[in-house]
Design an enzyme around this catalytic site. Structure first.
Site, PDB file in Angstrom:
ATOM      1  N   ASN A  30     -50.139  59.470 -75.252  1.00  0.00           N
ATOM      2  CA  ASN A  30     -50.323  60.222 -76.502  1.00  0.00           C
ATOM      3  C   ASN A  30     -49.878  59.370 -77.689  1.00  0.00           C
ATOM      4  O   ASN A  30     -48.720  58.957 -77.760  1.00  0.00           O
ATOM      5  CB  ASN A  30     -49.531  61.530 -76.466  1.00  0.00           C
ATOM      6  CG  ASN A  30     -50.071  62.524 -77.489  1.00  0.00           C
ATOM      7  OD1 ASN A  30     -50.451  62.136 -78.598  1.00  0.00           O
ATOM      8  ND2 ASN A  30     -50.114  63.784 -77.126  1.00  0.00           N
ATOM      9  N   LYS A  42     -62.213  67.872 -71.984  1.00  0.00           N
ATOM     10  CA  LYS A  42     -61.198  67.016 -71.349  1.00  0.00           C
ATOM     11  C   LYS A  42     -61.285  67.196 -69.835  1.00  0.00           C
ATOM     12  O   LYS A  42     -61.224  68.324 -69.334  1.00  0.00           O
ATOM     13  CB  LYS A  42     -59.798  67.381 -71.849  1.00  0.00           C
ATOM     14  CG  LYS A  42     -58.713  66.467 -71.282  1.00  0.00           C
ATOM     15  CD  LYS A  42     -57.388  66.685 -71.978  1.00  0.00           C
ATOM     16  CE  LYS A  42     -56.283  65.847 -71.373  1.00  0.00           C
ATOM     17  NZ  LYS A  42     -56.510  64.405 -71.503  1.00  0.00           N
ATOM     18  N   ARG A  60     -65.706  59.791 -79.147  1.00  0.00           N
ATOM     19  CA  ARG A  60     -65.051  60.471 -80.278  1.00  0.00           C
ATOM     20  C   ARG A  60     -63.814  59.708 -80.742  1.00  0.00           C
ATOM     21  O   ARG A  60     -63.612  59.478 -81.938  1.00  0.00           O
ATOM     22  CB  ARG A  60     -64.684  61.911 -79.879  1.00  0.00           C
ATOM     23  CG  ARG A  60     -65.897  62.802 -79.782  1.00  0.00           C
ATOM     24  CD  ARG A  60     -65.660  64.018 -78.956  1.00  0.00           C
ATOM     25  NE  ARG A  60     -65.425  63.669 -77.554  1.00  0.00           N
ATOM     26  CZ  ARG A  60     -65.218  64.541 -76.584  1.00  0.00           C
ATOM     27  NH1 ARG A  60     -65.199  65.812 -76.853  1.00  0.00           N
ATOM     28  NH2 ARG A  60     -65.028  64.143 -75.331  1.00  0.00           N
ATOM     29  N   HIS A 120     -56.051  71.950 -74.315  1.00  0.00           N
ATOM     30  CA  HIS A 120     -56.970  70.920 -74.797  1.00  0.00           C
ATOM     31  C   HIS A 120     -58.393  71.473 -74.897  1.00  0.00           C
ATOM     32  O   HIS A 120     -58.712  72.504 -74.297  1.00  0.00           O
ATOM     33  CB  HIS A 120     -56.971  69.698 -73.882  1.00  0.00           C
ATOM     34  CG  HIS A 120     -55.784  68.797 -74.091  1.00  0.00           C
ATOM     35  ND1 HIS A 120     -54.559  69.046 -73.528  1.00  0.00           N
ATOM     36  CD2 HIS A 120     -55.641  67.667 -74.824  1.00  0.00           C
ATOM     37  CE1 HIS A 120     -53.712  68.098 -73.897  1.00  0.00           C
ATOM     38  NE2 HIS A 120     -54.341  67.249 -74.687  1.00  0.00           N
TER      39      HIS A 120
HETATM   40  P1  NAD Z   1     -65.673  60.516 -75.205  1.00  0.00           P
HETATM   41  O1  NAD Z   1     -66.369  60.985 -73.971  1.00  0.00           O
HETATM   42  O2  NAD Z   1     -66.095  61.072 -76.536  1.00  0.00           O
HETATM   43  O3  NAD Z   1     -65.802  58.918 -75.314  1.00  0.00           O
HETATM   44  C1  NAD Z   1     -65.691  58.038 -74.246  1.00  0.00           C
HETATM   45  C2  NAD Z   1     -66.658  56.892 -74.504  1.00  0.00           C
HETATM   46  O4  NAD Z   1     -66.412  55.888 -73.526  1.00  0.00           O
HETATM   47  C3  NAD Z   1     -68.136  57.303 -74.378  1.00  0.00           C
HETATM   48  O5  NAD Z   1     -68.867  56.818 -75.484  1.00  0.00           O
HETATM   49  C4  NAD Z   1     -68.590  56.647 -73.069  1.00  0.00           C
HETATM   50  O6  NAD Z   1     -69.945  56.244 -73.111  1.00  0.00           O
HETATM   51  C5  NAD Z   1     -67.659  55.452 -72.992  1.00  0.00           C
HETATM   52  N1  NAD Z   1     -67.382  54.976 -71.625  1.00  0.00           N
HETATM   53  C6  NAD Z   1     -66.963  55.702 -70.559  1.00  0.00           C
HETATM   54  N2  NAD Z   1     -66.759  54.895 -69.508  1.00  0.00           N
HETATM   55  C7  NAD Z   1     -67.066  53.640 -69.909  1.00  0.00           C
HETATM   56  C8  NAD Z   1     -67.029  52.366 -69.272  1.00  0.00           C
HETATM   57  N3  NAD Z   1     -66.659  52.232 -67.987  1.00  0.00           N
HETATM   58  N4  NAD Z   1     -67.390  51.284 -70.004  1.00  0.00           N
HETATM   59  C9  NAD Z   1     -67.764  51.395 -71.309  1.00  0.00           C
HETATM   60  N5  NAD Z   1     -67.800  52.587 -71.961  1.00  0.00           N
HETATM   61  C10 NAD Z   1     -67.444  53.682 -71.280  1.00  0.00           C
HETATM   62  O7  NAD Z   1     -64.123  60.776 -74.960  1.00  0.00           O
HETATM   63  P2  NAD Z   1     -62.940  60.788 -76.038  1.00  0.00           P
HETATM   64  O8  NAD Z   1     -62.658  62.192 -76.440  1.00  0.00           O
HETATM   65  O9  NAD Z   1     -63.199  59.774 -77.068  1.00  0.00           O
HETATM   66  O10 NAD Z   1     -61.709  60.363 -75.115  1.00  0.00           O
HETATM   67  C11 NAD Z   1     -61.679  59.112 -74.481  1.00  0.00           C
HETATM   68  C12 NAD Z   1     -60.400  58.978 -73.678  1.00  0.00           C
HETATM   69  O11 NAD Z   1     -59.285  58.982 -74.565  1.00  0.00           O
HETATM   70  C13 NAD Z   1     -60.143  60.120 -72.696  1.00  0.00           C
HETATM   71  O12 NAD Z   1     -59.558  59.586 -71.531  1.00  0.00           O
HETATM   72  C14 NAD Z   1     -59.150  60.999 -73.420  1.00  0.00           C
HETATM   73  O13 NAD Z   1     -58.346  61.776 -72.550  1.00  0.00           O
HETATM   74  C15 NAD Z   1     -58.335  59.931 -74.124  1.00  0.00           C
HETATM   75  N6  NAD Z   1     -57.547  60.379 -75.288  1.00  0.00           N
HETATM   76  C16 NAD Z   1     -56.324  59.812 -75.413  1.00  0.00           C
HETATM   77  C17 NAD Z   1     -55.536  60.135 -76.487  1.00  0.00           C
HETATM   78  C18 NAD Z   1     -54.183  59.477 -76.605  1.00  0.00           C
HETATM   79  O14 NAD Z   1     -53.434  59.788 -77.558  1.00  0.00           O
HETATM   80  N7  NAD Z   1     -53.837  58.585 -75.689  1.00  0.00           N
HETATM   81  C19 NAD Z   1     -55.989  61.032 -77.449  1.00  0.00           C
HETATM   82  C20 NAD Z   1     -57.260  61.585 -77.305  1.00  0.00           C
HETATM   83  C21 NAD Z   1     -58.048  61.238 -76.222  1.00  0.00           C
END
Ligand code: NAD
Length: 273
Positions: free
Chosen positions: A131, A163, A18, A159
């Site tokens: 964040n 998550k 996402r 959240h």
């Molecule tokens: P998500 O599950 O939709 O997407 C994660 C993607 O990463 C998936 O497509 C998965 O197949 C892939 N993936 C997982 N492990 C992998 C690996 N070892 N190698 C290659 N691909 C891999 O999750 P999301 O909602 O997009 O969130 C992703 C991360 O971002 C989470 O840790 C979330 O907490 C974090 N996040 C951070 C912020 C921020 O501001 N820092 C904001 C939102 C989400």
């Protein structure tokens, strides 16, 4: 618009997720970026434009980060995959002179220690940003200010139900910042009678943190400061993943000019303050 050779060349891991799809739409040449590599362990071979629409780069998703980085010259790696892979992705990038901007939350102290020492050893800067929302970074800054005069605080973070990590990286960082900013001790509570385990939240730096996970939420946090006769509440709400993209652009555009391992977008936003 910057010319072709001024563009920052980017690799995205977690590109099919996402956040990754949002990044595919956000790091465009209009903003000074060119995405050359998209990696994910799912949707391998699918086209980025199929996943994220016409603003996304003209690339297929690959599955091996190291091999993909060897085939393209990249400046910055943006990682929104999973915390379990973040340290190894960062290592793979830094060994090739590529600076990681880690957006996955839930990194352990050991992961951070490993990345910090590699930044020194290889002289490649890296960032971990729990964040990217500018409003959330301001909420943390205002919390530091409030903590100087109102040391009694609790955090509620809310959240979406997918998550995995709790408390959120933002809540952990906020608690650490409050703890460092206090100029007096919080009030000691009388002995408590806990009737349901966890009712008073988990403690981060002695600050109770309450984590809510429900469908309908995206990313929200409330920091409540209490003092005799008054309560101050700071609240931030991300209601769309676009809220993170200005911060992602800032971090990806700045990381190469930093030194060592930098944690938090505040180090960029307030670096002249
Ligand atoms: P998500 O599950 O939709 O997407 C994660 C993607 O990463 C998936 O497509 C998965 O197949 C892939 N993936 C997982 N492990 C992998 C690996 N070892 N190698 C290659 N691909 C891999 O999750 P999301 O909602 O997009 O969130 C992703 C991360 O971002 C989470 O840790 C979330 O907490 C974090 N996040 C951070 C912020 C921020 O501001 N820092 C904001 C939102 C989400």
């Amino acid at each position: 618009m910057p010319s072709e050779n001024e563009l920052i060349r980017v690799a995205v891991v977690g590109a099919a997720g996402r956040m990754g799809r949002e990044v595919l739409r956000a790091l465009t040449p209009q903003y000074g970026f060119k995405i050359l590599v998209a990696v994910d362990r799912s949707c391998v071979g699918e086209h980025c434009r199929q996943l994220a629409g016409p603003e996304a780069p003209d690339l297929a998703v690959k599955d091996k980060l190291g091999a993909a980085l060897d085939q393209s010259e990249v400046d910055v790696l943006v990682d929104f995959s999973h915390h379990s892979g973040a340290a190894s992705h960062a290592t793979s990038a830094m060994k090739r002179g590529v600076s990681p901007v880690i957006g996955c939350t839930g990194l352990s102290e050991a992961d951070m220690g490993e990345i910090r020492s590699l930044t020194k050893e290889l002289s490649v800067p890296a960032m971990y940003v729990p964040n990217f929302a500018i409003g959330a970074v301001l909420m943390m800054k205002f919390s530091q200010l409030a903590a100087r005069w109102m040391p009694d605080a609790e955090i509620i973070e809310l959240h979406h139900d997918r998550k995995e990590d709790a408390p959120s990286g933002t809540a952990i960082l906020t608690a650490q910042l409050i703890s460092e900013s206090r100029t007096s001790d919080p009030v000691r509570l009388p002995r408590q009678v806990i009737k349901a385990e966890g009712a008073r939240g988990g403690k981060v730096c002695d600050i109770p943190v309450h984590s809510v996970r429900l469908p309908g939420f995206l990313a929200h946090q409330q920091v409540i400061f209490g003092a005799p006769g008054e309560v101050l509440t700071l609240r931030h709400d991300s209601s769309d993943r676009q809220s993170f993209m200005q911060g992602v652009r800032l971090a990806a555009g700045t990381v190469k000019s930093l030194q060592g391992f930098v944690v938090g977008l505040d180090k960029i936003l307030f670096r002249d303050a």
